[in-house]
Scaffold this active site. Structure first.
Site, mmCIF file in Angstrom:
data_model
loop_
_atom_site.group_PDB
_atom_site.id
_atom_site.type_symbol
_atom_site.label_atom_id
_atom_site.label_comp_id
_atom_site.label_asym_id
_atom_site.label_seq_id
_atom_site.Cartn_x
_atom_site.Cartn_y
_atom_site.Cartn_z
ATOM 1 N N LYS A 80 0.832 -1.203 0.000
ATOM 2 C CA LYS A 80 0.000 0.000 0.000
ATOM 3 C C LYS A 80 0.868 1.256 0.000
ATOM 4 O O LYS A 80 1.951 1.284 0.608
ATOM 5 C CB LYS A 80 -0.912 -0.036 1.231
ATOM 6 C CG LYS A 80 -2.014 0.999 1.278
ATOM 7 C CD LYS A 80 -2.891 0.725 2.496
ATOM 8 C CE LYS A 80 -3.982 1.753 2.684
ATOM 9 N NZ LYS A 80 -4.816 1.446 3.886
ATOM 10 N N SER A 155 -9.605 1.476 3.410
ATOM 11 C CA SER A 155 -8.738 2.304 2.605
ATOM 12 C C SER A 155 -7.751 1.514 1.744
ATOM 13 O O SER A 155 -7.097 2.087 0.873
ATOM 14 C CB SER A 155 -7.967 3.265 3.513
ATOM 15 O OG SER A 155 -7.139 2.571 4.426
ATOM 16 N N SER A 179 -9.950 -1.272 7.134
ATOM 17 C CA SER A 179 -9.297 -0.971 5.862
ATOM 18 C C SER A 179 -8.598 -2.134 5.185
ATOM 19 O O SER A 179 -8.135 -2.003 4.056
ATOM 20 C CB SER A 179 -8.297 0.177 6.047
ATOM 21 O OG SER A 179 -8.990 1.373 6.286
#
Length: 466
Positions: A80, A155, A179
């Protein structure tokens, strides 16, 4: 041979270690898959093919010399964009950080590399990693490969979309309020939020995190098989003294009776019929695997945990967060902060002290619960995956989204592990369940997850749909 990008991480690593294929071949296949499908979904927002091939060559060199290469030998993985990777910008989805170039790797990246993994690319997230939708003004929107009308989650939406579409075999994500678990749910893959302290975290490129994220935000894996979640957890969880919260807890705890609690509507959650059906089906799968499943009316407190978790996450330094969001100009970030203002402001020293006191009390209650039950089976969300950007539609939709995510927000307050297991499709919309256990008992989550997975999962990986 089957397209290499379709294989599980465990299968691919076995082929690489046995010299049936090279790490370079695996990396080349992953790069070709990225080139073929990423333009449709924008899951990976930064990658350098020459660096990917260089990492693969290092793995092949170790194998040629007879050196140990690790459980993820030659496996392409994504990380990420909110964690440090040397030479790359740690943007966290914001233009304000486009020049924040990491000079070293985060512990997660270092541990993946030590396990033999090849970092394929960096995946998208919403601005400041605030939302369960993945849009921002620097990298653009990420689409759900199963249905572009649905959110890919957030997220770690880029991670979920990449894993579902076969861009890499394992995806790294982070989770402070769902997330990892929600993108896995929305994209129809599996995702593990580990116990706080299980996986070391540190970004040298950024200021030290406030106490809320320190004690509730975690890194973890998303993947297409529970076995791959298991081996990637082992890789990510290795020691790194840069994180003072890291705990050298064993990955396998003492045996417990295979007893699960099932709660369809914790804290009065308005769970939709399709999610209840998925939970009941998962319970039947556990029973077929020898588990005892007891339906309970409610769990230990969740609503109070949600209130305090939201305050620790958004209330601590609220005005500074809002000022940064205003400078960024991101509509989603501003909606998140403004929509929660009444819940989190004011948040003074007395509130801070009470939050930490209540955290101890609630965590104790939950840990006592897990002395009776090995795992808890609950919804990931009250609803099927949302229409994309539903939270920006109007105030009622924003409130609906936050209500539905109760379990995702609550669990991090106690630092507990939670596993999303994707179990099927409703039309082309993914559905799944969440398995929660006591601290450092990811092994129990995974044992239950494997039993549920054995009953069937959606097809994966898939070609993105339009």
């Amino acid at each position: 041979m089957t397209d290499l990008w379709r294989l599980s991480a465990a299968e691919l690593a076995a082929l690489v270690k046995s010299k049936k294929i090279s790490a370079r071949e695996a990396a080349s296949a992953a790069l070709a898959r990225l080139d073929a499908v990423n333009p449709k979904i924008n899951a990976v927002i930064d990658h350098r093919p020459e660096d990917v091939l260089k990492q693969a060559a290092e793995v092949d060199g170790k194998i040629a010399r007879g050196e140990e290469v690790g459980a993820l030998a030659g496996v392409p993985v994504t990380v990420k964009v909110n964690i440090d990777q040397e030479g790359f910008a740690t943007t966290n989805g914001v233009k304000l950080q486009r020049e924040v170039i990491a000079k070293s790797n985060s512990p997660v990246v270092d541990n993946l590399r030590k396990a033999g993994a090849v970092i394929l690319g960096r995946t998208n997230c919403p601005a400041f990693s605030y939302r369960w939708f993945t849009t921002n003004l620097i990298h653009g929107d990420t689409k759900n490969p199963r249905d572009p009308a649905l959110t890919p989650g957030g997220s770690s939406g880029g991670a979920g979309a990449a894993a579902a579409a076969g861009i890499g075999h394992i995806a790294h994500g982070t989770d402070i309020a769902g997330s990892i678990r929600y993108p896995a749910y929305a994209c129809g893959v599996h995702g593990l939020r580990p116990t706080m302290g299980r996986i070391a975290a540190f970004n040298a490129a950024l200021p030290e995190r406030p106490i809320g994220p320190q004690i509730s935000a975690v890194s973890g894996p998303l993947a297409r098989t529970i076995q791959d979640i298991r081996i990637s957890l082992t890789a990510m969880a290795q020691k790194d003294v840069r994180d003072p919260w890291w705990v050298p807890a064993p990955l396998e705890g003492p045996p417990m009776p295979k007893r699960a609690a099932l709660c369809l509507a914790p804290a009065g959650l308005e769970t939709v019929a399709e999610v209840k059906t998925a939970l009941s089906d998962a319970a039947k799968r556990l029973k077929r695997a020898g588990w005892t499943v007891e339906e309970i009316a409610d769990t230990p407190p969740m609503r109070e945990a949600v209130e305090w978790q939201t305050k620790l996450w958004l209330g601590d330094g609220y005005e500074a967060q809002l000022e940064a969001a205003m400078r960024e100009g991101d509509p989603g970030a501003l909606a998140c902060l403004r929509g929660n203002r009444a819940k989190v402001v004011p948040f003074d020293a007395a509130d801070y002290a009470k939050a930490l006191t209540r955290r101890a009390a609630l965590t104790r209650e939950w840990l006592q619960f897990f002395e009776t039950y090995a795992v808890l089976l609950i919804p990931v969300s009250a609803e099927l995956p949302f229409a994309d950007n539903l939270d920006l539609k109007d105030e009622a939709s924003f409130a609906r989204v936050w209500r539905a995510q109760l379990t995702e927000i609550a669990i991090p307050f106690m630092g507990l592990p939670g596993l999303t297991v994707s179990t099927g499709l409703v039309g082309r919309t993914p559905v799944g369940v969440q398995v929660v256990s006591g601290r450092y008992r990811e092994d129990l989550c995974l044992a239950a997850g494997e039993a549920i997975e054995a009953g069937g999962v959606p097809p994966m990986p898939i070609d993105p749909l339009s």
